[in-house]
Enzyme design. Structure first.
Site, short mmCIF file in Angstrom:
data_model
loop_
_atom_site.label_atom_id
_atom_site.label_comp_id
_atom_site.label_asym_id
_atom_site.label_seq_id
_atom_site.Cartn_x
_atom_site.Cartn_y
_atom_site.Cartn_z
N ALA A 15 20.54 33.37 31.05
CA ALA A 15 21.01 32.66 32.25
C ALA A 15 22.53 32.61 32.17
O ALA A 15 23.09 32.54 31.07
CB ALA A 15 20.46 31.24 32.26
N PHE A 16 23.21 32.63 33.30
CA PHE A 16 24.68 32.62 33.24
C PHE A 16 25.21 31.35 32.60
O PHE A 16 26.33 31.30 32.12
CB PHE A 16 25.29 32.82 34.64
CG PHE A 16 25.38 31.57 35.47
CD1 PHE A 16 24.38 31.22 36.35
CD2 PHE A 16 26.48 30.74 35.36
CE1 PHE A 16 24.47 30.07 37.10
CE2 PHE A 16 26.58 29.58 36.12
CZ PHE A 16 25.57 29.24 36.99
N LYS A 17 24.40 30.30 32.59
CA LYS A 17 24.86 29.03 32.04
C LYS A 17 25.12 29.10 30.53
O LYS A 17 25.70 28.17 29.97
CB LYS A 17 23.86 27.93 32.38
CG LYS A 17 23.77 27.68 33.89
CD LYS A 17 22.79 26.56 34.23
CE LYS A 17 22.91 26.15 35.69
NZ LYS A 17 22.20 27.08 36.60
N ASP A 18 24.73 30.20 29.89
CA ASP A 18 25.02 30.37 28.47
C ASP A 18 26.51 30.27 28.17
O ASP A 18 26.90 29.70 27.15
CB ASP A 18 24.52 31.75 27.99
CG ASP A 18 23.02 31.76 27.71
OD1 ASP A 18 22.47 30.70 27.36
OD2 ASP A 18 22.40 32.84 27.84
#
Ligand SMILES: *Cc1c(COP(=O)(O)O)cnc(C)c1O
Length: 429
Positions: free
Chosen positions: A105-108
């Protein structure tokens, strides 16, 4: 570097204080007191810089001297341990894949950066912070993975029972160590309400609660990197650049607008939403009217009152005419999203997922107005994270990437709670 509260411009704090507090005491979001554009030489030579070098130059002024250069570079290296490819999908349409990190997920990126900043600030102290976060799916996994083993930080994740996918649940319940998952008998809004209550609860002050949502500047600011990475890859096309962000809390696109303030030549932004259309409506009639959220197949964007929008208003001086110069926002239904997923796959073989497909639709719409441009949409999650939706729509079976394979066999550990009292008791002990 100083930050002020958007509720009170006279309230200033340091980077460290802003990261540790999350929100200002007056509940305002923090915003940088100064924004200094990067020199032209940086953009002239960007192709020859590594992602780490770009990230350092972009973020350095926002951290200031509060983290020494060597440590900040180390934090960036650990944050950016994966690729950000800009994949051609159609002529002049690219997908910027932000999902090659540990939880896909880009939230990484934001979670890894924030956790390491907190660890730096805690390194010589006995202080402990508790990161409290409510998740509808992707945030929880990224925060659990990003904060795993970080010294002095306890992480408590609340998620709605039965409302997250099996993969997402495993990503946040199987790690152990300093990560605890609380399964809430309720919906996402109940989790969010409990978290908000805890932040306001005077009896929990000694727990040093902080948030790991994109309201926290250490999660929000590193998202600027993506836009520079896209430019680095597309500069050689020598065309004006349009970027479309599938938007929920508007953290990502808000970081893109800040990147432009640093001089990044993005000609136009598109905030693409599902039917949660608070911002598209604002662009139409100038009224910002939050609404209850509506459930969709792009559920990480089911937000009726986007928390970062106040930061965007700040950057456009809350002037609709300024917005309209380089910002559009379009809304799409689930039917349109499904149709887009099928069309992209049938015409190009590219497998998107519902959030990316909303971004694609927004980009295509804007390209009609600006046909001589090159466009990028952000692909914010790997399709496997939304396989329950993607597989039947495309009538395919997705193969399971190694990052996901590794959590599938592990046991879920979680504590079930029903009420705020139970959360409070858990935090107190
Ligand atoms: C969080 C999320 C979004 C929305 O990002 P914002 O920065 O909140 O606008 C979009 N897609 C996916 C998959 C997400 O997890």
């Amino acid at each position: 570097m100083n930050y002020y509260s958007l509720n009170n411009k006279n309230h200033h704090v340091s980077y460290q204080e802003a990261v540790i507090q999350g929100l200002a005491p007056d509940r305002g979001l923090y915003f940088p007191s100064s924004i200094t554009p990067l020199p032209q030489s940086f953009f002239d030579g960007i192709e020859s810089l590594s992602n780490e070098e770009i990230a350092f130059q972009v973020i350095q002024q926002f951290v200031g001297n509060e983290i020494p250069e060597a440590e900040l570079k180390q934090i960036i290296t650990e944050t950016l341990c994966f690729d950000f490819p800009c994949v051609p999908v159609e002529e002049n349409v690219y997908s910027l894949e932000l999902y090659h990190g540990p939880t896909m997920a880009f939230k990484d990126v934001g979670a890894r950066f924030m956790s390491r900043c907190l660890a730096y600030f805690n390194k010589d102290k006995n202080q402990k912070n508790t990161v409290l976060v409510a998740t509808s799916g992707d945030t929880g996994g990224a925060v659990a993975s990003g904060f795993l083993g970080v010294k002095g930080v306890q992480v408590v994740i609340l998620y709605p029972s039965g409302k997250v996918s099996d993969i997402q649940e495993r990503q946040l319940t199987t790690l152990g160590q300093n990560i605890t998952a609380l399964e809430v008998d309720g919906v996402f809004d109940d989790c969010q309400d409990m978290v908000k209550k805890a932040f306001l609860d005077e009896t929990l002050v000694h727990k040093n609660l902080t948030s790991a949502n994109s309201i926290n500047i250490a999660r929000w600011l590193p998202q600027m990197f993506y836009f520079f990475f896209a430019y680095k890859q597309l500069k050689k096309r020598n065309k004006t650049l349009i970027v479309s962000c599938p938007s929920g809390n508007f953290g990502n696109i808000c970081a893109g607008i800040l990147a432009k303030k640093l001089g990044l030549p993005i000609a136009h932004f598109v905030a693409a939403t599902n039917v949660n259309d608070t911002v598209p409506q604002f662009l139409k009639n100038g009224k910002y009217e939050p609404k209850p959220s509506i459930a969709t197949i792009s559920n990480a964007m089911d937000v009726g009152n986007p928390s970062n929008f106040v930061r965007i208003q700040e950057m456009y001086n809350n002037d609709l005419n300024e917005f309209k110069k380089d910002f559009s926002s379009y809304t799409f239904t689930d039917e349109e999203t499904k149709f887009a997923l099928q069309n992209i796959y049938a015409n190009t073989g590219y497998i998107a997922e519902p959030h990316g497909a909303v971004g694609y639709l927004g980009l295509k719409k804007e390209l009609q107005n600006q046909p001589n441009s090159v466009g990028v949409f952000l692909e914010t999650a790997h399709p496997i994270k939304f396989s329950d939706t993607v597989e039947p729509i495309l009538n395919i079976k997705l193969s399971i990437p190694s990052q996901i394979e590794s959590v599938l066999g592990k046991d879920k550990m979680r504590i079930k709670i029903k009420s705020y009292e139970e959360l409070k008791n858990y935090l107190k002990n």
